[in-house]
Design an enzyme around this catalytic site. Structure first.
Site, PDB file in Angstrom:
ATOM      1  CE  LYS A   1      -3.797  -2.369   2.861  1.00  0.00           C
ATOM      2  NZ  LYS A   1      -4.855  -1.884   3.833  1.00  0.00           N
TER       3      LYS A   1
ATOM      4  CG  PHE B   1     -13.346   2.686   7.668  1.00  0.00           C
ATOM      5  CD1 PHE B   1     -12.744   1.600   6.398  1.00  0.00           C
ATOM      6  CD2 PHE B   1     -14.517   2.040   8.363  1.00  0.00           C
ATOM      7  CE1 PHE B   1     -13.680   0.076   6.464  1.00  0.00           C
ATOM      8  CE2 PHE B   1     -14.501   0.248   8.278  1.00  0.00           C
ATOM      9  CZ  PHE B   1     -13.379   0.061   7.198  1.00  0.00           C
TER      10      PHE B   1
ATOM     11  CG  ASN C   1      -3.583  -2.276   6.825  1.00  0.00           C
ATOM     12  OD1 ASN C   1      -3.572  -1.967   6.097  1.00  0.00           O
ATOM     13  ND2 ASN C   1      -4.940  -2.820   7.694  1.00  0.00           N
TER      14      ASN C   1
HETATM   15  N1  UDP Z   1     -10.250  -0.855   7.462  1.00  0.00           N
HETATM   16  C1  UDP Z   1      -9.849   0.216   7.860  1.00  0.00           C
HETATM   17  N2  UDP Z   1     -11.014   0.967   8.788  1.00  0.00           N
HETATM   18  C2  UDP Z   1     -11.590  -0.046   9.649  1.00  0.00           C
HETATM   19  C3  UDP Z   1     -11.208  -1.662   8.773  1.00  0.00           C
HETATM   20  C4  UDP Z   1     -10.058  -2.036   7.716  1.00  0.00           C
HETATM   21  O1  UDP Z   1      -9.494   1.492   7.071  1.00  0.00           O
HETATM   22  O2  UDP Z   1     -12.572  -0.015  10.852  1.00  0.00           O
HETATM   23  C5  UDP Z   1      -9.017  -0.628   6.204  1.00  0.00           C
HETATM   24  C6  UDP Z   1      -8.078  -1.599   6.019  1.00  0.00           C
HETATM   25  O3  UDP Z   1      -6.645  -0.787   5.479  1.00  0.00           O
HETATM   26  C7  UDP Z   1      -7.793  -2.662   5.793  1.00  0.00           C
HETATM   27  C8  UDP Z   1      -8.398  -2.852   4.876  1.00  0.00           C
HETATM   28  O4  UDP Z   1      -9.599  -1.660   4.893  1.00  0.00           O
HETATM   29  O5  UDP Z   1      -6.655  -3.429   5.244  1.00  0.00           O
HETATM   30  C9  UDP Z   1      -9.401  -4.138   4.509  1.00  0.00           C
HETATM   31  O6  UDP Z   1     -10.424  -4.162   5.484  1.00  0.00           O
HETATM   32  P1  UDP Z   1     -10.196  -5.753   6.033  1.00  0.00           P
HETATM   33  O7  UDP Z   1     -11.243  -6.304   6.475  1.00  0.00           O
HETATM   34  O8  UDP Z   1     -10.846  -6.734   4.626  1.00  0.00           O
HETATM   35  O9  UDP Z   1      -8.841  -6.287   6.141  1.00  0.00           O
HETATM   36  P2  UDP Z   1      -7.709  -7.420   6.471  1.00  0.00           P
HETATM   37  O10 UDP Z   1      -7.841  -8.185   5.379  1.00  0.00           O
HETATM   38  O11 UDP Z   1      -6.633  -6.387   5.539  1.00  0.00           O
HETATM   39  O12 UDP Z   1      -6.377  -7.360   7.287  1.00  0.00           O
END
Ligand code: UDP
Ligand code: MG
Length: 153
Positions: free
Chosen positions: A9, A57, A112
């Site tokens: 990212k 968000f 992240n």
């Molecule tokens: N994200 C965020 N706020 C939240 C949850 C997720 O900004 O409360 C963002 C974060 O960058 C995350 C992405 O949305 O990596 C995708 O979310 P997901 O639940 O799919 O998490 P991941 O699979 O990336 O762990």
């Protein structure tokens, strides 16, 4: 072998962590089948994060993903989807275990540093979303016999 889609990212690219992350991928014995820099736009992000479009968000998530180019990769290995999700760590970097990429390199639940596909089904969809077939290379690393034991791969 299985494949997964990974995105480094803007929070990874801007913080000069591309090399650190790719180094760990190489050291683990994971095969890099495809890699390119891309500038993401709202259209591809609404598809990629379709499960989050209605969340409050989402606008800031989309902005954060468009803040600079990203690095997209296809990674290959036995059980790579599960292996790489474990290497990635949980979504919120502050809760991610030390030793994981998020747990070692970030402090944020949004910035992240990395995306990794969460299932083999989604990996296939995501790979097709970000790569054309001719951008993915099917080659055998010279080290393969030392990465896996006999009959493992
Ligand atoms: N994200 C965020 N706020 C939240 C949850 C997720 O900004 O409360 C963002 C974060 O960058 C995350 C992405 O949305 O990596 C995708 O979310 P997901 O639940 O799919 O998490 P991941 O699979 O990336 O762990
Ligand atoms: Mg996810």
């Amino acid at each position: 072998m299985q494949s997964t889609l990974v995105i480094l990212k803007p929070s990874c690219v801007q913080r000069n962590l591309i090399g650190e992350v790719i180094s760990r991928i190489e050291k683990r014995g994971i095969i890099i089948s495809a890699m390119k820099m891309m500038q993401l736009d709202e259209k591809i992000l609404r598809e990629h994060y379709a499960h989050l479009v209605d969340k409050p968000f989402f606008p800031s998530l989309a902005q954060s993903m468009m803040a600079s180019p990203v690095i997209c990769m296809v990674l290959k290995g036995v059980d790579i989807v599960e292996v790489f999700r474990k290497m990635t760590g949980v979504t919120n970097g502050r809760k991610a275990e030390p030793g994981t990429l998020r747990g070692d390199f970030c402090m944020s639940g949004q910035a992240n540093i990395i995306h990794a596909s969460d299932s083999p089904e989604n990996a296939e969809i995501e790979i097709n979303r970000f790569f054309r077939p001719e951008e993915i290379f099917d080659y055998t690393p010279a080290t393969l016999q030392y990465i896996y034991g006999d009959g493992e791969n």
